[in-house]
Motif scaffolding. Structure first.
Motif, mmCIF file in Angstrom:
data_model
loop_
_atom_site.group_PDB
_atom_site.id
_atom_site.type_symbol
_atom_site.label_atom_id
_atom_site.label_comp_id
_atom_site.label_asym_id
_atom_site.label_seq_id
_atom_site.Cartn_x
_atom_site.Cartn_y
_atom_site.Cartn_z
ATOM 1 N N PHE B 100 35.326 26.320 44.602
ATOM 2 C CA PHE B 100 34.991 27.547 43.881
ATOM 3 C C PHE B 100 35.957 27.812 42.727
ATOM 4 N N GLU B 101 36.812 26.826 42.441
ATOM 5 C CA GLU B 101 37.759 26.979 41.330
ATOM 6 C C GLU B 101 38.481 28.324 41.444
ATOM 7 N N LEU B 102 39.063 28.568 42.609
ATOM 8 C CA LEU B 102 39.787 29.832 42.841
ATOM 9 C C LEU B 102 41.189 29.655 42.277
ATOM 10 N N TYR B 103 41.302 29.877 40.991
ATOM 11 C CA TYR B 103 42.505 29.442 40.278
ATOM 12 C C TYR B 103 43.699 30.375 40.443
ATOM 13 N N ALA B 104 43.438 31.609 40.890
ATOM 14 C CA ALA B 104 44.540 32.581 40.963
ATOM 15 C C ALA B 104 44.826 32.938 42.415
ATOM 16 N N ASN B 105 45.991 32.558 42.874
ATOM 17 C CA ASN B 105 46.423 32.917 44.218
ATOM 18 C C ASN B 105 47.350 34.130 44.086
ATOM 19 N N ILE B 106 46.918 35.233 44.701
ATOM 20 C CA ILE B 106 47.649 36.502 44.566
ATOM 21 C C ILE B 106 48.374 36.765 45.885
ATOM 22 N N ARG B 107 49.677 36.870 45.801
ATOM 23 C CA ARG B 107 50.479 37.070 47.023
ATOM 24 C C ARG B 107 51.332 38.334 46.901
ATOM 25 N N PRO B 108 50.834 39.460 47.430
ATOM 26 C CA PRO B 108 51.654 40.679 47.400
ATOM 27 C C PRO B 108 52.803 40.568 48.401
ATOM 28 N N VAL B 109 53.942 41.053 48.008
ATOM 29 C CA VAL B 109 55.141 40.999 48.847
ATOM 30 C C VAL B 109 55.745 42.395 48.827
ATOM 31 N N ARG B 110 55.496 43.170 49.900
ATOM 32 C CA ARG B 110 55.976 44.547 49.906
ATOM 33 C C ARG B 110 56.661 44.842 51.233
ATOM 34 N N GLU B 111 57.789 45.503 51.144
ATOM 35 C CA GLU B 111 58.481 45.927 52.359
ATOM 36 C C GLU B 111 57.571 46.868 53.145
ATOM 37 N N ILE B 128 53.310 37.849 43.650
ATOM 38 C CA ILE B 128 53.438 36.519 43.056
ATOM 39 C C ILE B 128 52.042 36.016 42.721
ATOM 40 N N VAL B 129 51.871 35.628 41.474
ATOM 41 C CA VAL B 129 50.584 35.129 40.986
ATOM 42 C C VAL B 129 50.753 33.632 40.753
ATOM 43 N N ARG B 130 50.180 32.855 41.660
ATOM 44 C CA ARG B 130 50.390 31.407 41.657
ATOM 45 C C ARG B 130 49.148 30.696 41.145
ATOM 46 N N GLU B 131 49.326 29.815 40.170
ATOM 47 C CA GLU B 131 48.223 28.962 39.716
ATOM 48 C C GLU B 131 47.854 28.095 40.909
ATOM 49 N N ASN B 132 46.559 27.933 41.136
ATOM 50 C CA ASN B 132 46.107 27.467 42.441
ATOM 51 C C ASN B 132 45.365 26.131 42.430
ATOM 52 N N VAL B 133 45.122 25.547 41.264
ATOM 53 C CA VAL B 133 44.303 24.320 41.261
ATOM 54 C C VAL B 133 44.890 23.157 40.457
ATOM 55 N N PRO B 227 66.010 40.752 45.069
ATOM 56 C CA PRO B 227 64.546 40.637 44.989
ATOM 57 C C PRO B 227 63.886 41.871 44.391
ATOM 58 N N GLU B 228 64.555 43.009 44.480
ATOM 59 C CA GLU B 228 63.945 44.239 43.996
ATOM 60 C C GLU B 228 63.791 44.249 42.472
ATOM 61 N N GLN B 229 64.392 43.285 41.770
ATOM 62 C CA GLN B 229 64.241 43.227 40.313
ATOM 63 C C GLN B 229 62.857 42.740 39.877
ATOM 64 N N PHE B 230 62.111 42.102 40.804
ATOM 65 C CA PHE B 230 60.835 41.499 40.399
ATOM 66 C C PHE B 230 59.660 42.441 40.638
ATOM 67 N N ASP B 231 58.659 42.307 39.787
ATOM 68 C CA ASP B 231 57.471 43.154 39.873
ATOM 69 C C ASP B 231 56.244 42.234 39.979
ATOM 70 N N VAL B 232 55.975 41.457 38.925
ATOM 71 C CA VAL B 232 54.940 40.419 38.979
ATOM 72 C C VAL B 232 55.598 39.113 38.545
ATOM 73 N N ILE B 233 55.433 38.058 39.326
ATOM 74 C CA ILE B 233 55.922 36.733 38.925
ATOM 75 C C ILE B 233 54.710 35.823 38.796
ATOM 76 N N VAL B 234 54.558 35.187 37.640
ATOM 77 C CA VAL B 234 53.477 34.218 37.462
ATOM 78 C C VAL B 234 54.104 32.836 37.334
ATOM 79 N N THR B 235 53.527 31.866 38.044
ATOM 80 C CA THR B 235 54.154 30.548 38.061
ATOM 81 C C THR B 235 53.137 29.456 38.367
ATOM 82 N N SER B 236 53.575 28.213 38.209
ATOM 83 C CA SER B 236 52.678 27.075 38.422
ATOM 84 C C SER B 236 52.533 26.806 39.924
ATOM 85 N N ASN B 237 51.646 25.907 40.250
ATOM 86 C CA ASN B 237 51.177 25.736 41.620
ATOM 87 C C ASN B 237 52.290 25.378 42.620
ATOM 88 N N MET B 238 53.035 24.296 42.342
ATOM 89 C CA MET B 238 54.058 23.846 43.294
ATOM 90 C C MET B 238 55.187 24.861 43.380
#
Lengths: 494, 494
Positions: B100-111, B128-133, B227-238
């Motif tokens: 399904f070409e689900l290219y965006a992996n969204i990983r919320p990380v909240r206390e 964390i927004v991870r490229e997924n394919v 870790p509290e400095q981060f809000d949204v992190i976008v990065t490549s798959n690995m």
């Protein structure tokens, strides 16, 4: 700084010292003062590398005299080096690592007294052994099209074996009990899987150690959930880059993290941190990381007692919290590099509550410069992958390539886009970029043992036909070694 | 489980539910019960995937009916799937993601309230927004020799642009302020560098957000330091694979971590944890991760109020610590899945001290299935890299290749081994594996715009000559697009 005036009778070992950039010269001077006060059996040979060298126009950042000095001594203590923007492309650090084939990056991660972190009190004490020259760091990159970039991730059996043996040798030298191999073998079966297979093959020779394998993402997870479970972690270059910095963060950060880089011909000891230009020259830098690297160097040359004396002086200084630099002190209570250094020197001879580990000499297996080339018993050419650029949809492209393969010794097996089969269609909703891999299989495999020239004519004929219609930019032979396919199948191939 | 008997007038959205393996069916049932009690406007369509499907002989682990159901509904809630050893090679999870070409992996990380970790109280709240394919997950691997494995790391400009735009869209939908792009651009200038360049190009369209770039190893370090400095992190798959599991560990671990996988045609919501076969069927599993994924699903279909009601019921249940499953309770005080589920249901309508964030609809840019092929204004062939296998030393090999290039339109530029130049010699102490890259440059570049067939004859002639003497297995064209080299230089090349 020459031989000590009160020269004792101990033979001194010559070590090349690179004071480097930014705070480098300050932390180097502090480290040298402490080692001198401890009567460390070292004679320094000063050498240049880094920003000033780049600015003189040498694009490697490391002059010949420095390389010669390290070659001669086989030992270096290195402060941070900068690669100034606009001068040369590759970092001086990488140059040194690759020039001397320093394949083993050793990163001890131990809770230090007085350095409070969210993990304090859990007794973190591990070493990360990172492969240091292979993997995506080979830096072999090609734009395949104007929009598709490719980097080769290369992992080799001897490269894996060297680092795995180094990890067991380290475990033995430090009386550790447990070696964990961390890879992404579940996804990259040939490359990361190679490291896992070599670990499983070599491991039984070291049956005195508990051994296990962990997937790298789980390893990163476990490192923040239960870091005390790890003892020695051995891993590939990119994985190791990430988890070694992660692990350093668990015990106080890169500012106090040392590392060594070991090879057959040389060993280089360094602080992990950068050159901190914003505080350079102000006498404020914390020399703990470089001093800890120097302690590793002392153990490397079997000066175990001096190493322990210096380490205990450092530990008790940190534990008592008197005269620490600003990064380790409550705001406004930090002292300068010199006062911290004096404090460590004053503490030489005292012991902390945290005993030094027991160390013996780390014996690395020596490797021939040229690894034996292993010819499989049988080798066949079974096809080729042709990577090509096209703006066509997958059906049209696939049919066209099928047509091209007619009247050749090949048949089109399928076309994939970024590893997912798109022809014949699987019903998947693949987003297409203009970079396709067409897999052509030989109708009749061609034996390659007799002559590597076998198959040339067949490949050439097919590639000529493809090239007449499509812009290819990359070809991979598909081989079978000893009856086993030496390639992976794309996602979706039936 | 069909439409609610007390059918209200709200239109229900059909969602494919995959109960999966191990504890999957139990956490799915718990989640469905809670959603039903909350009157979530969802109608479930049950579908199979995972271990049982593999065992029936379907090597993808996902039957056609399941793919059709997800295609139809465009939405899936998925429990963990197993890929049993010995059945099929690729994981069912990866199959779904790629199909399904689900290219965006969204990983919320909240206390979460009541979930105590070493970082509790610091207010960690990032996604964390991870490229997924793309990236090394394309799974394109070739053994180059019997001992040298290669994996292609592919990153594309449209692939990078999609994920970066998704990250900004998410930041907008969740009223976040700051987007950080994490790459290894300093080492992999063409691949990881591409993501950084696209981030810098697209970023200005979203000037309402603070934006910065961080090197991935430093990112991993900062994640455990601050870790509290981060809000949204976008990065490549690995990279994203590793840091998303790391980050989950900061707030309580994978056991309670949800994720979504978004594409143009479908969205799949899932628990990150595995199938936990050791506790399967015992009614002990914690459904928090899948329930949290279902909350993400509710927001995805704009059922914001129901999502908040369920989320607050979960938060207050965790905060009060009554009737929690064993993984979240002091030893011996855990309850079963059913009792926990009842407790959450009992708490529907109550609010915790931790407010839900403000969410609006996440609007992803739609992409054409076929990306436009961009032809550069000028395109030249300037040489080729030929990867070959040899047991020779570098001097002998280099001289032999130089001889081969004579009387061809090429000259040998140099030979490298795992990215380090070994001929002409640089004095470095490179350990040689039996895999060399020989770079041949054309004496006269050949324009490629007119026809892709240009240069074919020249390449063919050189390769034939090489093949007569050496076993090559991989060829890369060296191109220049718009006057710029589309390839990197090996380490040590002057």
């Amino acid at each position: 700084m020459d031989a000590n005036a009160d020269a004792d009778t101990v033979t001194k070992t010559k070590v090349t010292a690179l004071p480097g950039d930014g705070i480098g010269p300050e932390v180097m001077q502090a480290t040298m003062r402490i080692l001198e006060a401890a009567n460390a059996p070292i004679e320094w040979e000063m050498a240049e590398a880094g920003a000033e060298v780049f600015k003189k126009g040498l694009i490697t950042g490391v002059p010949r005299e420095t390389l010669d000095s390290i070659s001669r001594n086989g030992l270096a203590l290195k402060s941070p080096l900068e690669t100034p923007v606009g001068f040369g492309g590759k970092s001086a650090n990488v140059t040194l690592r690759k020039h001397f084939e320093l394949y083993a990056n050793i990163r001890p991660v131990r809770e230090l007294p007085g350095v409070t972190t969210p993990f304090s009190g859990r007794g973190i004490d591990m070493v990360i052994v990172r492969e240091n020259v292979e993997d995506v760091y080979a830096g072999i990159e090609h734009m395949q099209t104007t929009t598709v970039a490719q980097c080769l991730k290369l992992m080799t059996a001897p490269g894996c074996e060297r680092i795995i043996r180094a990890a067991f040798a380290l475990a033995a030298a430090e009386e550790r009990k447990h070696v964990t191999c961390a890879t992404k073998a579940n996804i990259m079966k040939l490359t990361e899987g190679l490291m896992k297979r070599v670990f499983e093959k070599v491991g039984p020779e070291f049956s005195e150690f508990k051994q296990d394998h962990i997937i790298i993402d789980n390893c990163a997870h476990q490192l923040v959930i239960a870091p005390e479970q790890f003892d020695v972690i051995v891993t590939s270059n990119m994985n190791g880059d990430i988890i070694s910095d992660l692990a350093a963060g668990l015990v106080g950060g890169l500012g106090i993290a040392p590392s060594s880089n070991l090879g057959d011909h040389a060993a280089m000891f360094e602080a992990v941190h950068g050159s901190a230009p914003q505080i350079a020259g102000k006498g404020l830098a914390n020399p703990t990381a470089l001093l800890s690297a120097a302690i590793m160097l002392l153990r490397h040359i079997s000066a175990f007692e001096v190493a322990e004396t210096v380490e205990q002086a450092l530990f008790i200084t940190l534990a008592e919290g008197k005269n620490l630099t600003g990064d380790l002190s409550p705001k406004g209570h930090g002292v300068g590099t010199a006062a911290f250094t004096d404090q460590v020197i004053a503490n030489l001879g005292r012991s902390s509550n945290l005993p030094s580990r027991v160390y013996s000499k780390l014996e690395l297996k020596a490797w021939p410069e040229l690894t034996a080339h292993t010819e499989p018993d049988t080798r066949e050419l079974v096809g080729i992958d042709v990577f090509l650029e096209s703006g066509l949809g997958s059906e049209e492209l696939g049919r066209s390539l099928e047509e091209i393969a007619q009247d050749t010794p090949f048949r089109l097996n399928g076309v994939s886009n970024r590893g997912v089969q798109v022809y014949p269609a699987t019903g998947g909703q693949t987003f297409l970029v203009d970079h396709f891999a067409a897999r052509f299989m030989l109708k009749q495999p061609i034996p390659l043992n007799a002559s590597s020239a076998n198959g040339q004519a067949e490949i050439s004929y097919l590639v000529q036909r493809i090239g007449a219609k499509f812009a290819w930019m990359h070809i991979e032979k598909l081989q079978r070694f000893d009856g086993k396919d030496a390639f992976e199948r794309p996602q979706g191939e039936g």
